[in-house]
Design a protein around this motif. Structure first.
Motif, short mmCIF file in Angstrom:
data_model
loop_
_atom_site.label_atom_id
_atom_site.label_comp_id
_atom_site.label_asym_id
_atom_site.label_seq_id
_atom_site.Cartn_x
_atom_site.Cartn_y
_atom_site.Cartn_z
N VAL A 1 0.83 -1.20 0.00
CA VAL A 1 0.00 0.00 0.00
C VAL A 1 0.87 1.25 0.00
O VAL A 1 0.61 2.20 -0.73
CB VAL A 1 -0.97 -0.01 1.20
CG1 VAL A 1 -1.72 1.31 1.31
CG2 VAL A 1 -1.93 -1.17 1.10
N LEU A 2 1.93 1.25 0.80
CA LEU A 2 2.83 2.41 0.85
C LEU A 2 3.46 2.65 -0.52
O LEU A 2 3.48 3.79 -1.01
CB LEU A 2 3.92 2.19 1.91
CG LEU A 2 4.93 3.31 2.05
CD1 LEU A 2 4.27 4.61 2.50
CD2 LEU A 2 6.03 2.91 3.03
N GLU A 3 3.96 1.61 -1.15
CA GLU A 3 4.60 1.76 -2.46
C GLU A 3 3.61 2.24 -3.51
O GLU A 3 3.92 3.13 -4.31
CB GLU A 3 5.25 0.45 -2.90
CG GLU A 3 6.47 0.07 -2.07
CD GLU A 3 7.54 1.14 -2.04
OE1 GLU A 3 7.81 1.79 -3.08
OE2 GLU A 3 8.13 1.34 -0.97
N GLU A 4 2.41 1.65 -3.54
CA GLU A 4 1.40 2.06 -4.52
C GLU A 4 1.01 3.52 -4.32
O GLU A 4 0.86 4.26 -5.28
CB GLU A 4 0.16 1.19 -4.39
CG GLU A 4 0.35 -0.20 -4.95
CD GLU A 4 -0.89 -1.07 -4.77
OE1 GLU A 4 -1.92 -0.59 -4.24
OE2 GLU A 4 -0.82 -2.24 -5.18
N GLY B 1 -5.44 0.95 2.09
CA GLY B 1 -5.40 1.79 0.89
C GLY B 1 -6.16 3.08 1.07
O GLY B 1 -5.70 4.16 0.67
N ILE B 2 -7.32 3.00 1.68
CA ILE B 2 -8.12 4.20 1.94
C ILE B 2 -7.37 5.14 2.87
O ILE B 2 -7.29 6.36 2.64
CB ILE B 2 -9.49 3.82 2.53
CG1 ILE B 2 -10.33 3.12 1.47
CG2 ILE B 2 -10.21 5.04 3.11
CD1 ILE B 2 -11.57 2.44 2.01
N ILE B 3 -6.79 4.60 3.91
CA ILE B 3 -6.05 5.42 4.88
C ILE B 3 -4.84 6.07 4.22
O ILE B 3 -4.56 7.25 4.43
CB ILE B 3 -5.66 4.55 6.09
CG1 ILE B 3 -6.94 4.22 6.88
CG2 ILE B 3 -4.63 5.24 6.97
CD1 ILE B 3 -6.86 3.02 7.76
N ALA B 4 -4.14 5.32 3.39
CA ALA B 4 -2.97 5.87 2.70
C ALA B 4 -3.38 6.97 1.74
O ALA B 4 -2.69 8.00 1.65
CB ALA B 4 -2.23 4.76 1.96
N ARG B 5 -4.48 6.79 1.03
CA ARG B 5 -4.93 7.83 0.09
C ARG B 5 -5.35 9.09 0.84
O ARG B 5 -5.10 10.20 0.37
CB ARG B 5 -6.06 7.30 -0.79
CG ARG B 5 -5.56 6.33 -1.85
CD ARG B 5 -6.62 5.98 -2.88
NE ARG B 5 -7.76 5.29 -2.30
CZ ARG B 5 -7.82 3.98 -2.07
NH1 ARG B 5 -6.79 3.21 -2.37
NH2 ARG B 5 -8.92 3.44 -1.57
N HIS B 6 -5.97 8.92 2.00
CA HIS B 6 -6.33 10.10 2.82
C HIS B 6 -5.07 10.83 3.29
O HIS B 6 -5.03 12.06 3.28
CB HIS B 6 -7.18 9.68 4.01
CG HIS B 6 -8.58 9.37 3.65
ND1 HIS B 6 -9.63 9.50 4.52
CD2 HIS B 6 -9.14 8.91 2.50
CE1 HIS B 6 -10.76 9.15 3.93
NE2 HIS B 6 -10.48 8.77 2.70
N ILE C 1 3.02 8.97 5.58
CA ILE C 1 2.04 7.97 5.15
C ILE C 1 2.25 6.67 5.92
O ILE C 1 1.28 6.05 6.38
CB ILE C 1 2.13 7.75 3.62
CG1 ILE C 1 1.73 9.04 2.89
CG2 ILE C 1 1.24 6.58 3.20
CD1 ILE C 1 2.04 9.04 1.41
N ALA C 2 3.50 6.26 6.09
CA ALA C 2 3.79 5.02 6.82
C ALA C 2 3.30 5.10 8.26
O ALA C 2 2.74 4.13 8.78
CB ALA C 2 5.28 4.73 6.78
N GLU C 3 3.47 6.24 8.90
CA GLU C 3 3.00 6.39 10.28
C GLU C 3 1.49 6.26 10.36
O GLU C 3 0.97 5.65 11.29
CB GLU C 3 3.45 7.74 10.85
CG GLU C 3 4.93 7.76 11.17
CD GLU C 3 5.45 9.13 11.58
OE1 GLU C 3 4.71 10.14 11.41
OE2 GLU C 3 6.59 9.21 12.04
#
Length: 58
Positions: A4-7, A43-48, A24-26
């Motif tokens: 997810v982080l890489e994407e 994925g949702i959290i990373a996009r936010h 983002i990682a945190e």
């Protein structure tokens, strides 16, 4: 979480700088610790988090 982080960071110039990736990682770590562990949820959290970074930069 790595996937997810890489994407997510692919959307940043050059894959994102260290501070952006860490931000983002945190967020992903916090989410995982609170029980959100599916790729969809992360994925949702990373996009936010990405949207928040972009908004801060503007």
């Amino acid at each position: 979480m790595d996937v997810v982080l890489e994407e997510t960071c692919r959307q940043l110039p050059y894959g994102g700088d260290h501070d952006s990736r860490r931000f983002i990682a945190e967020r992903l770590i916090e989410a995982a610790q609170s029980g959100h562990s599916t790729l969809g949820e992360l994925g949702i959290i990373a996009r936010h988090a990405l949207a928040e970074l972009i908004a801060k930069g503007s």
